[in-house]
Design a protein around this motif. Structure first.
Motif, PDB file in Angstrom:
ATOM      1  N   SER A  75       4.345 -10.241  26.324  1.00  0.00           N
ATOM      2  CA  SER A  75       4.689 -11.663  26.244  1.00  0.00           C
ATOM      3  C   SER A  75       5.596 -12.167  27.358  1.00  0.00           C
ATOM      4  O   SER A  75       6.215 -13.208  27.216  1.00  0.00           O
ATOM      5  CB  SER A  75       5.355 -11.949  24.879  1.00  0.00           C
ATOM      6  N   GLN A  83       2.018  -9.981  31.458  1.00  0.00           N
ATOM      7  CA  GLN A  83       0.707 -10.639  31.461  1.00  0.00           C
ATOM      8  C   GLN A  83       0.031 -10.576  32.825  1.00  0.00           C
ATOM      9  O   GLN A  83      -1.165 -10.829  32.948  1.00  0.00           O
ATOM     10  CB  GLN A  83       0.837 -12.083  30.974  1.00  0.00           C
ATOM     11  N   CYS A 111      -5.841 -11.685  18.827  1.00  0.00           N
ATOM     12  CA  CYS A 111      -4.892 -12.255  17.854  1.00  0.00           C
ATOM     13  C   CYS A 111      -5.098 -11.675  16.458  1.00  0.00           C
ATOM     14  O   CYS A 111      -5.069 -12.400  15.460  1.00  0.00           O
ATOM     15  CB  CYS A 111      -4.998 -13.780  17.812  1.00  0.00           C
ATOM     16  N   GLU A 153      -5.740 -19.876  19.231  1.00  0.00           N
ATOM     17  CA  GLU A 153      -4.726 -18.957  18.719  1.00  0.00           C
ATOM     18  C   GLU A 153      -3.970 -18.276  19.851  1.00  0.00           C
ATOM     19  O   GLU A 153      -4.522 -18.026  20.930  1.00  0.00           O
ATOM     20  CB  GLU A 153      -5.383 -17.886  17.840  1.00  0.00           C
ATOM     21  N   SER A 154      -2.714 -17.976  19.571  1.00  0.00           N
ATOM     22  CA  SER A 154      -1.890 -17.223  20.499  1.00  0.00           C
ATOM     23  C   SER A 154      -0.843 -16.471  19.699  1.00  0.00           C
ATOM     24  O   SER A 154      -0.973 -16.309  18.479  1.00  0.00           O
ATOM     25  CB  SER A 154      -1.249 -18.165  21.521  1.00  0.00           C
ATOM     26  N   ASN A 164       1.418 -19.741  16.917  1.00  0.00           N
ATOM     27  CA  ASN A 164       0.497 -20.870  16.833  1.00  0.00           C
ATOM     28  C   ASN A 164       1.206 -22.210  16.734  1.00  0.00           C
ATOM     29  O   ASN A 164       0.659 -23.240  17.147  1.00  0.00           O
ATOM     30  CB  ASN A 164      -0.450 -20.679  15.647  1.00  0.00           C
ATOM     31  N   THR A 204       1.879 -23.123  20.266  1.00  0.00           N
ATOM     32  CA  THR A 204       0.593 -23.439  20.898  1.00  0.00           C
ATOM     33  C   THR A 204       0.149 -24.852  20.535  1.00  0.00           C
ATOM     34  O   THR A 204      -0.282 -25.626  21.406  1.00  0.00           O
ATOM     35  CB  THR A 204      -0.468 -22.416  20.454  1.00  0.00           C
ATOM     36  N   CYS A 241      -8.712 -16.871  21.324  1.00  0.00           N
ATOM     37  CA  CYS A 241      -7.363 -16.325  21.419  1.00  0.00           C
ATOM     38  C   CYS A 241      -6.967 -16.203  22.883  1.00  0.00           C
ATOM     39  O   CYS A 241      -7.729 -15.670  23.696  1.00  0.00           O
ATOM     40  CB  CYS A 241      -7.292 -14.963  20.736  1.00  0.00           C
ATOM     41  N   ILE A 242      -5.771 -16.673  23.228  1.00  0.00           N
ATOM     42  CA  ILE A 242      -5.311 -16.650  24.619  1.00  0.00           C
ATOM     43  C   ILE A 242      -4.055 -15.788  24.778  1.00  0.00           C
ATOM     44  O   ILE A 242      -3.302 -15.952  25.738  1.00  0.00           O
ATOM     45  CB  ILE A 242      -5.017 -18.081  25.115  1.00  0.00           C
ATOM     46  N   SER A 243      -3.810 -14.868  23.845  1.00  0.00           N
ATOM     47  CA  SER A 243      -2.529 -14.164  23.812  1.00  0.00           C
ATOM     48  C   SER A 243      -2.214 -13.405  25.097  1.00  0.00           C
ATOM     49  O   SER A 243      -1.053 -13.334  25.501  1.00  0.00           O
ATOM     50  CB  SER A 243      -2.494 -13.202  22.625  1.00  0.00           C
ATOM     51  N   SER A 295      -1.504 -16.339  27.780  1.00  0.00           N
ATOM     52  CA  SER A 295      -0.943 -17.570  27.209  1.00  0.00           C
ATOM     53  C   SER A 295       0.000 -18.285  28.171  1.00  0.00           C
ATOM     54  O   SER A 295       0.036 -19.519  28.216  1.00  0.00           O
ATOM     55  CB  SER A 295      -0.213 -17.252  25.907  1.00  0.00           C
ATOM     56  N   HIS A 353      -2.032 -20.079  30.698  1.00  0.00           N
ATOM     57  CA  HIS A 353      -2.658 -21.231  30.039  1.00  0.00           C
ATOM     58  C   HIS A 353      -1.655 -22.386  29.947  1.00  0.00           C
ATOM     59  O   HIS A 353      -1.989 -23.546  30.224  1.00  0.00           O
ATOM     60  CB  HIS A 353      -3.135 -20.816  28.656  1.00  0.00           C
TER      61      HIS A 353
END
Length: 526
Positions: A268, A273, A331, A430-431, A434, A437, A483-485, A488, A491
């Motif tokens: 995170s 990332q 996610c 979703e991340s 949420n 997000t 899901c963009i975890s 994120s 994004h």
């Protein structure tokens, strides 16, 4: 869909409608408050699934400070305990009252149908990836039929823009398909979905489970919590074990620390990332991502080693056959309740892995020809969010909700469907957190509605959506979730850039690289 084309009463005309007053609906209403939106909520309370689909033991799966609005911190945000669903609803109500959002909400108002009454050119422009369509054209383009207080009469409204926030969970249960004469109708016991179980108070839930042979179908968060509640209701010599019927195993974590290190360091932060593929990366970045792939797999193995040491996954045959990073990328990582394996060790929770199963008169039969007796079968099999949307959306938009083969709703920035004019969707991406997000995309949506920036042409929006879907497809076998975890932060960077904000939100380069991003980083324009 039922025939709702009765004689249409006089229209009530306004600018913006928000459908749903859950987390996403409240966030959208607050950001759009200068337009005096009308918020339709089917129930008598805000809170969405936290109010209507929570068990007595349901808790948030993250720390308070990771689940808060950017301008409304928790009063006890440093409390390390996970807040209960009751605390979350109280927090949401406090937020809504503080920012005077409740005045926009029409409670006990269920949206039954939407009609597009805009100019046909709007749809043609979208379909042909052509010119720009104003979000607020100055005249209604959508009509909404609303049923109040379970009345048979419908009230019709007309709006220039509609924000759909009814979410993917709750309302419509996903029920498995069964062979002929092998469905719930042949079972002599009681069958219910987790949605039905949510409606029971504590005494009724205990009465349902106590002393009964219970089968819980599923192995995600709702199923795990259900199994714990079942075990707690069956303490003592007369108690019966709860059987979890598991089709697909997923990684679970006991808390957010791994070998003494905070979990956010692994997935995170901007530096963590950087190891993962993301949309719109150039050739050099793609090459670097490939060269760093052993490190990415090493991080996943490092996390797995801790989970296998900390939790008796191998003892109970619950070790997934796929890497941890695939669950994180889709996610699907769940926090395991502290007493779950304690109850399993006592024999109060047992496990049965099976790809297929069906009912017989006394319980459940499995594809390995074994049978188990049951008094109660609870289906923790999820919800059909797309069916909710299809119920209210008219053609031709209903057919645009799913992109095949992924089944994901194709949304630009997780918010705008390029082929559906004057409409937005909040809460469908979703991340890790949420709430954050949804809030950030509501900020972006409010600026789009105020025409502080313009969307790309439809062709470019669709291209961006497909890039995100391709990243998910290459990252995890569970790619049929938006899901963009793992990207994120990137994004959010792109959203900030579109809004004209600085995408780097931290006070120093060290913090940018190694500290996690959260709602507080977007509390004001940097």
């Amino acid at each position: 869909m039922a025939d709702l084309h009765h004689e249409t009463p006089p229209l009530i005309i306004s600018k913006i409608a928000v459908i749903g007053a859950g987390v996403s609906g409240i966030a959208a209403a607050k950001q759009l408050s200068h337009h005096n939106p009308v918020v339709f909520e089917a129930s008598d309370s805000i809170g969405g699934v936290w109010k209507s689909c929570a068990y007595n033991s349901t808790k948030l799966q993250s720390a308070r400070k990771d689940y808060e609005f950017s301008d409304f911190p928790w009063p006890n945000r440093e409390d390390p305990s996970f807040p209960t669903h009751v605390e979350i609803v109280d927090y949401l109500e406090s937020y809504a009252k503080h920012f005077d959002v409740l005045k926009f909400v029409e409670f006990n108002s269920k949206v039954m149908e939407l009609r597009f009454v805009g100019h046909r050119e709007s749809v043609d422009l979208a379909a042909n990836a052509g010119g720009y369509v104003s979000p607020l054209p100055g005249h209604p383009v959508w009509q909404i039929a609303v049923k109040r207080n379970n009345s048979e009469n419908l009230q019709w409204y007309a709006f220039e823009f509609v924000v759909v926030c009814i979410g993917k969970y709750g309302d419509i249960p996903r029920i498995p398909n069964f062979p002929n004469n092998k469905g719930p109708e042949v079972f002599q016991g009681k069958v219910l979905h987790s949605l039905d179980y949510c409606k029971l108070d504590k005494d009724a839930a205990t009465q349902l489970l106590k002393g009964k042979k219970v089968a819980v179908i599923g192995y995600k968060k709702s199923a795990i919590d259900l199994a714990v509640e079942c075990a707690e209701a069956n303490q003592g010599p007369e108690g019966q074990p709860c059987t979890m019927v598991v089709r697909t195993l997923h990684w679970t974590v006991p808390h957010y620390w791994v070998w003494g290190l905070p979990f956010f360091l692994f997935y995170s932060t901007r530096s963590s990332q950087f190891l993962h593929e993301r949309p719109n990366q150039g050739i050099l970045r793609t090459l670097l991502c490939y060269l760093l792939s052993p490190m990415r797999r090493g991080v996943s193995k490092f996390v797995e080693s801790y989970l296998l040491w900390k939790l008796p996954l191998q003892k109970y045959g619950l070790k997934p056959g796929h890497p941890f990073e695939e669950d994180y990328a889709s996610c699907q990582m769940a926090i395991m309740p502290a007493n779950f394996f304690t109850e399993a060790d006592k024999g109060n929770i047992v496990f049965k892995k099976s790809s297929n199963w069906w009912f017989w008169k006394e319980g459940i039969e499995f594809d390995d020809k074994t049978k188990m007796k049951a008094d109660v079968v609870i289906l923790a099999t999820g919800y059909d969010g797309k069916k909710k949307l299809k119920t209210i959306l008219p053609d031709p938009f209903r057919s645009l909700i799913e992109y095949h083969p992924s089944g994901i709703i194709p949304l630009y920035r997780g918010t705008i469907h390029p082929l559906i004019p004057n409409m937005a969707f909040v809460g469908y991406i979703e991340s890790v957190a949420n709430l954050h997000t949804s809030e950030l995309r509501s900020m972006w949506l409010a600026r789009y509605v105020d025409e502080k920036f313009k969307l790309p042409i439809v062709e470019n929006m669709l291209e961006q959506i497909y890039k995100e879907m391709e990243v998910s497809r290459r990252t995890t076998r569970f790619y049929k979730r938006h899901c963009i975890s793992t990207f994120s932060i990137n994004h959010s960077d792109e959203i900030c850039e579109e809004m004209g904000w600085n995408s780097w939100r931290k006070s120093s380069w060290f913090a940018e690289a190694f500290s996690p991003y959260g709602s507080q980083d977007y509390s004001h324009q940097n």
